[in-house]
Design a protein around this motif. Structure first.
Motif, PDB file in Angstrom:
ATOM      1  N   UNK A   1       0.716  -1.306   0.081  1.00 61.66           N
ATOM      2  CA  UNK A   1       0.220  -0.015  -0.087  1.00 61.66           C
ATOM      3  C   UNK A   1       0.576   1.186   0.027  1.00 61.66           C
ATOM      4  N   UNK A   2       2.079   1.138   0.495  1.00 59.59           N
ATOM      5  CA  UNK A   2       2.994   2.145   0.326  1.00 59.59           C
ATOM      6  C   UNK A   2       4.302   2.150  -0.700  1.00 59.59           C
TER       7      UNK A   2
ATOM      8  N   UNK B   1       7.905  -1.415 -11.405  1.00 65.18           N
ATOM      9  CA  UNK B   1       7.420  -0.302 -10.587  1.00 65.18           C
ATOM     10  C   UNK B   1       6.209  -0.019 -10.226  1.00 65.18           C
ATOM     11  N   UNK B   2       5.631   0.599  -9.126  1.00 65.23           N
ATOM     12  CA  UNK B   2       4.496   1.058  -8.946  1.00 65.23           C
ATOM     13  C   UNK B   2       4.276   2.539  -8.654  1.00 65.23           C
ATOM     14  N   UNK B   3       3.390   3.184  -9.062  1.00 62.29           N
ATOM     15  CA  UNK B   3       3.148   4.464  -8.783  1.00 62.29           C
ATOM     16  C   UNK B   3       1.735   4.959  -8.414  1.00 62.29           C
ATOM     17  N   UNK B   4       1.803   5.299  -7.053  1.00 63.17           N
ATOM     18  CA  UNK B   4       0.341   5.495  -6.560  1.00 63.17           C
ATOM     19  C   UNK B   4      -0.230   6.610  -7.422  1.00 63.17           C
TER      20      UNK B   4
ATOM     21  N   UNK C   1       4.090  -1.059 -13.523  1.00 58.23           N
ATOM     22  CA  UNK C   1       4.698  -1.124 -14.969  1.00 58.23           C
ATOM     23  C   UNK C   1       5.565  -2.371 -14.963  1.00 58.23           C
ATOM     24  N   UNK C   2       5.656  -3.407 -15.822  1.00 59.83           N
ATOM     25  CA  UNK C   2       6.493  -4.283 -15.808  1.00 59.83           C
ATOM     26  C   UNK C   2       7.363  -4.377 -16.935  1.00 59.83           C
ATOM     27  N   UNK C   3       8.558  -3.788 -16.994  1.00 61.47           N
ATOM     28  CA  UNK C   3       9.335  -3.451 -18.230  1.00 61.47           C
ATOM     29  C   UNK C   3      10.176  -4.660 -18.830  1.00 61.47           C
TER      30      UNK C   3
ATOM     31  N   UNK D   1       4.124  -4.303 -19.815  1.00 61.23           N
ATOM     32  CA  UNK D   1       2.840  -4.356 -19.349  1.00 61.23           C
ATOM     33  C   UNK D   1       2.733  -3.291 -18.478  1.00 61.23           C
ATOM     34  N   UNK D   2       1.497  -2.348 -18.544  1.00 63.06           N
ATOM     35  CA  UNK D   2       0.947  -1.487 -17.455  1.00 63.06           C
ATOM     36  C   UNK D   2      -0.449  -1.942 -17.071  1.00 63.06           C
ATOM     37  N   UNK D   3      -0.364  -2.177 -15.808  1.00 61.51           N
ATOM     38  CA  UNK D   3      -1.619  -2.700 -15.138  1.00 61.51           C
ATOM     39  C   UNK D   3      -1.928  -1.577 -14.196  1.00 61.51           C
TER      40      UNK D   3
END
Length: 364
Positions: A156-157, A171-174, A183-185, A221-223
């Motif tokens: 969550x953080x 990577x994860x962007x809130x 993003x899964x490059x 992949x962008x989820x």
């Protein structure tokens, strides 16, 4: 993460099962260990769940065991899988508007404990059957063309653990409340290809998570992950996400190499139909997966040629709203064919036509 570590440690000590030190690695940390995985259909609150639907990377002999103290939650013990990394997923198996979530997982001696709690719509806790999966992968470059695999555990953080078969750093962007962009490059394709599963991870409150949106480019992949609380309000919580492409949901190779997944992206189509484009519906034996209506808000999914016991199913809803999905009954495993009869999706208490993703794997 310090707060979560204290919760896990205190509960394990009460159960009298904690041995050694429990540490949660920093984001991206971890050592190179063999792929480890396990799954089970938990059809009993205590004891050993059905042997026909449990399997794992442990050596022959040990089996999965279950403990549900009065008031819950349910503790699933996977033998010989002790770790603090990886990801876990869970799906309720119930004919009612109910869901399950992961509370936490952690080592107990040589074993792994996964804590699960299930809820009725509205948040009341219930004890119902569920399917549960754990997987941890070695970061390594995928050498087989077309195949790809990756996951993220986010608290969550921040990212707690991740894997990417192209050696990229997920990577994860809130975003807005209860929303994250992953993003899964290196795992990209020119159009959407593969399958996804998402599960809420929260030790303190009811939460549901799903795939809100999914796009793909050759770069990755962008989820979008979106989570809701028991009142359908977007909520900041932990979650796990797994991406598979021509790989089983376990990440590691299965003894049988029988697996399939599909994306019911036309939930109003009475069918039977095979989801398109073809890359979102894969069958390891080259057969054609199909989806059809089985009633209002109820779908029947058929995976031909891959059936075999010691098998597993996970389901996740797709779309930006608070809808959620479960399995109203266990799937049927026949002579090579698997029938997921069916997948039920809900908006509140009412079954509704809703896009979803479903994955199947057999170790038998």
């Amino acid at each position: 993460m310090r707060r979560l570590r204290k919760v896990i440690t205190s509960i394990l000590c009460v159960l009298g099962v904690l041995t050694g030190d429990l540490t949660v690695p920093a984001a991206g940390a971890g050592t190179a260990v063999p792929d480890r995985w396990g799954f089970a259909f938990v059809n009993t609150p205590n004891g050993v769940p059905t042997l026909a639907r449990q399997a794992g990377s442990w050596p022959p002999g040990p089996v999965v065991s279950i403990l549900t103290p009065a008031g819950g939650p349910t503790y699933v013990r996977f033998p010989r899988l002790a770790t603090t990394g990886g990801v876990a997923h869970v799906t309720a198996v119930s004919p009612r508007p109910e869901w399950c979530q992961i509370l936490w997982w952690g080592p107990s001696g040589a074993d792994l404990l996964v804590a699960v709690r299930c809820h009725r719509y509205g948040g009341a806790p219930v004890t119902v059957p569920f399917t549960v999966l754990f997987e941890e992968s070695v970061p390594q470059v995928e050498v087989v063309e077309g195949k790809a695999f990756g996951y993220v555990h986010h608290d969550g953080v921040a990212v707690v653990s991740r894997a990417n078969s192209a050696a990229g750093e997920n990577t994860v962007t809130a975003g807005p409340a209860g929303t994250w962009d992953v993003l899964m490059p290196g795992l990209g394709t020119a159009r959407r290809t593969g399958g996804l599963q998402v599960t809420a991870v929260d030790p303190e409150r009811p939460a549901r998570c799903k795939v809100a949106a999914w796009t793909s480019t050759v770069a990755g992949q962008s989820v979008r992950v979106r989570c809701h609380d028991a009142a359908d309000t977007p909520v900041g919580t932990g979650w796990t996400l797994t991406y598979q492409r021509e790989r089983a949901i376990t990440g590691a190779a299965l003894p049988s190499e029988n697996f399939a997944y599909t994306f019911d992206n036309l939930p109003d189509d009475a069918g039977p139909y095979s989801p398109r484009p073809g890359g979102i519906s894969h069958n390891s034996r080259g057969a054609v997966n199909t989806v059809r209506s089985a009633g209002a808000g109820l779908r029947l999914v058929t995976f031909p040629q891959v059936g075999g016991l010691l098998d597993h199913v996970q389901v996740t809803a797709y779309g930006p709203g608070p809808e959620y999905c479960n399995l109203p009954a266990p799937w049927n495993t026949g002579a090579l064919a698997v029938t997921v009869r069916g997948v039920a999706c809900y908006n509140g208490l009412v079954r509704t036509a809703q896009a979803f993703m479903v994955t199947y794997a057999s170790a038998g």
